[in-house]
Design an enzyme around this catalytic site. Sequence first.
Site, mmCIF file in Angstrom:
data_model
loop_
_atom_site.group_PDB
_atom_site.id
_atom_site.type_symbol
_atom_site.label_atom_id
_atom_site.label_comp_id
_atom_site.label_asym_id
_atom_site.label_seq_id
_atom_site.Cartn_x
_atom_site.Cartn_y
_atom_site.Cartn_z
ATOM 1 N N ASN A 119 0.814 -1.213 0.000
ATOM 2 C CA ASN A 119 0.000 0.000 0.000
ATOM 3 C C ASN A 119 0.856 1.276 0.000
ATOM 4 O O ASN A 119 0.551 2.221 -0.715
ATOM 5 C CB ASN A 119 -0.953 0.001 1.202
ATOM 6 C CG ASN A 119 -1.899 -1.185 1.162
ATOM 7 O OD1 ASN A 119 -1.949 -1.901 0.153
ATOM 8 N ND2 ASN A 119 -2.638 -1.418 2.242
ATOM 9 N N THR A 164 -14.067 38.191 -31.130
ATOM 10 C CA THR A 164 -14.881 37.746 -29.995
ATOM 11 C C THR A 164 -16.132 37.164 -30.640
ATOM 12 O O THR A 164 -16.551 37.647 -31.700
ATOM 13 C CB THR A 164 -15.278 38.908 -29.046
ATOM 14 O OG1 THR A 164 -16.064 39.845 -29.782
ATOM 15 C CG2 THR A 164 -14.064 39.617 -28.462
ATOM 16 N N HIS A 165 -16.674 36.131 -30.060
ATOM 17 C CA HIS A 165 -17.832 35.422 -30.646
ATOM 18 C C HIS A 165 -17.509 34.950 -32.066
ATOM 19 O O HIS A 165 -18.407 34.791 -32.890
ATOM 20 C CB HIS A 165 -19.077 36.314 -30.688
ATOM 21 C CG HIS A 165 -19.374 37.002 -29.400
ATOM 22 N ND1 HIS A 165 -20.192 36.470 -28.433
ATOM 23 C CD2 HIS A 165 -18.911 38.180 -28.897
ATOM 24 C CE1 HIS A 165 -20.247 37.299 -27.391
ATOM 25 N NE2 HIS A 165 -19.465 38.326 -27.657
ATOM 26 N N SER A 286 -7.139 12.926 -48.718
ATOM 27 C CA SER A 286 -8.371 12.156 -48.652
ATOM 28 C C SER A 286 -8.262 11.000 -49.633
ATOM 29 O O SER A 286 -7.663 11.134 -50.695
ATOM 30 C CB SER A 286 -9.542 13.063 -49.022
ATOM 31 O OG SER A 286 -10.634 12.286 -49.491
ATOM 32 N N LYS A 292 -7.933 17.356 -51.487
ATOM 33 C CA LYS A 292 -7.925 17.643 -50.049
ATOM 34 C C LYS A 292 -6.538 17.596 -49.405
ATOM 35 O O LYS A 292 -5.724 16.755 -49.711
ATOM 36 C CB LYS A 292 -8.806 16.628 -49.310
ATOM 37 C CG LYS A 292 -10.286 16.689 -49.618
ATOM 38 C CD LYS A 292 -10.976 17.924 -49.052
ATOM 39 C CE LYS A 292 -10.998 17.962 -47.554
ATOM 40 N NZ LYS A 292 -11.917 16.960 -46.993
ATOM 41 N N GLU A 299 -6.694 18.184 -35.554
ATOM 42 C CA GLU A 299 -7.987 17.525 -35.316
ATOM 43 C C GLU A 299 -7.842 16.415 -34.277
ATOM 44 O O GLU A 299 -8.668 16.264 -33.371
ATOM 45 C CB GLU A 299 -8.536 16.925 -36.609
ATOM 46 C CG GLU A 299 -9.023 17.955 -37.613
ATOM 47 C CD GLU A 299 -9.416 17.292 -38.931
ATOM 48 O OE1 GLU A 299 -10.613 17.103 -39.142
ATOM 49 O OE2 GLU A 299 -8.525 16.959 -39.730
ATOM 50 N N LYS A 334 -4.071 3.611 -12.119
ATOM 51 C CA LYS A 334 -2.890 3.608 -12.999
ATOM 52 C C LYS A 334 -3.206 3.904 -14.459
ATOM 53 O O LYS A 334 -2.563 4.745 -15.089
ATOM 54 C CB LYS A 334 -2.164 2.265 -12.906
ATOM 55 C CG LYS A 334 -0.857 2.289 -12.153
ATOM 56 C CD LYS A 334 -1.004 2.443 -10.680
ATOM 57 C CE LYS A 334 -1.368 1.129 -10.019
ATOM 58 N NZ LYS A 334 -1.990 1.363 -8.695
HETATM 59 N N1 ARG Z 1 -1.479 -3.414 -7.446
HETATM 60 C C1 ARG Z 1 -1.918 -2.705 -6.291
HETATM 61 C C2 ARG Z 1 -2.410 -1.307 -6.657
HETATM 62 O O1 ARG Z 1 -2.128 -0.879 -7.706
HETATM 63 C C3 ARG Z 1 -0.791 -2.585 -5.313
HETATM 64 C C4 ARG Z 1 -1.230 -2.488 -3.886
HETATM 65 C C5 ARG Z 1 -1.949 -3.717 -3.530
HETATM 66 N N2 ARG Z 1 -2.204 -3.829 -2.131
HETATM 67 C C6 ARG Z 1 -2.989 -4.794 -1.668
HETATM 68 N N3 ARG Z 1 -3.113 -4.869 -0.407
HETATM 69 N N4 ARG Z 1 -3.606 -5.632 -2.448
HETATM 70 O O2 ARG Z 1 -3.066 -0.661 -5.907
#
Ligand code: ARG
Length: 469
Positions: A119, A164-165, A286, A292, A299, A334
């Site tokens: 953790n 503006t606008h 295109s 084109k 974009e 993540k």
């Molecule tokens: N892979 C976990 C995460 O991204 C790591 C921490 C996991 N901790 C646990 N007690 N399962 O959060």
Amino acid sequence: MSSKGNNNQSQKLWGGRFEEATAASVEAFTESISYDKRLYRYDIEGSKAHATMLAANNLLTRDELRSLIDGLSAIQKDIEEGDFLFKSELEDIHMNIEKALIDAIGPTGAKLHSARSRNDQISLDLRLYLRDQCDRLMGLLDDTQRAFVVLARKYMGKVMPGYTHLQRAQPVLIAHHMMAYYEMFGRDKDRLADCRKRINVLPLGAAAMAGTGLPIDREMVADLLGFDAVTANSMDTSGDRDFAMEFVSCCTMIQLHLSRLSEELVLWSSQEFSFVQIADKFCTGSSIMPQKKNPDIPELIRGKSGRVVGSLMSLITLMKGLPLTYNRDLQEDKEPVFDAVDTVSASLAIMAEMLGNLKFNTERMEDATKTGFITATDLADYLVMHNVPFREAHGIVGRAVAACIEKGCELTDLSLEDMRGFSPVIGHDIFEVLSVEGSVNSRKSTGGTAGMQVEKAVNSAEKKMGIGE
Ligand code: ARG
């Protein structure tokens, strides 16, 4: 062997209390190694610092420390050379590395996780990673800002309509418009620098969430890893992702700025505007319409803002309603973070490159300032300077514009006599006031578009960015 019966729990570093093997579907569902392997370098760096501190506090011998450091270095080398097999049954980057370490160096490897939990370890890895990303993004923002300063210098003195606008409003210098973006990306840099301060605090030592009873030295680890401080509350630390949300909101702001710029480039490169030419090498054609030349890069950058905003939404929704402290939900942080980093980095890099190849059609832009009563405000300001209250002046100019529309001409086409019909205070100096150049140069207020102000802004930006040294 901690597992009972014939199962694969011997692989698992937490297998002790389990009798049954984890279902394959569960392994597939809970793994994060497929994406958190990106953090390997930070995981190893953090483990080395942690081990060094454990040794300094007599929780490891000198020899054990050497063996751990060497083992971790060897794993890093294997990963970088593509010789490391990441296993989803080992869940995440932490356990993949720890298990490989134990397999390589034996029981000493099993001492590494003393006084640590995944953790606080994942929070550490993410902070180390994001600290680097802040620095990298600030570098990319520098490049983008530099591209604007170069354009501002190159087109210094050339005019265009300001809107503006999306209606022609007042004439401005092209350089002034470029420097507007310089400012926006400058604020983005400041925001990242500020966010970095809250990222750069050591979470390790919070352990699972209550701290540890082992004699550790958090300040030493902070020092080794270049953190400014250690976190103050282990429970807060374990479940805190404020720093990640803050980082992704910084990314969102950058991408939104890029998107607004992209919108202008798409508009400006249209035949209707024809203000800019985006280099051929940054456009595509295109498959059906041979004539084109499409502005795909802006974009796509504009389109990718959806992804970054989406990442921010994912992250903040993920955090809503989480009780203290760590919850497995946090593993879902993540992918949005990584996607935001990748999208913003790629967008900034290609934008800076494209800006370096951008050409303005200055004649066309100047022509666009000659119609649309673009200096009407200047006439109103002129009247104010002659003691006409602004609201009254506004009405007078409005009537003059209406008369021009009726006649099908511009304000500058009116004779002095016609003009004086609207207000007797108008003198022959009005024609200079109504000229585009006169209008631009009159806007001398700080931050205005007058040549002397823009020159000042570009000069100071050149100095700051080290251009022309
Ligand atoms: N892979 C976990 C995460 O991204 C790591 C921490 C996991 N901790 C646990 N007690 N399962 O959060």
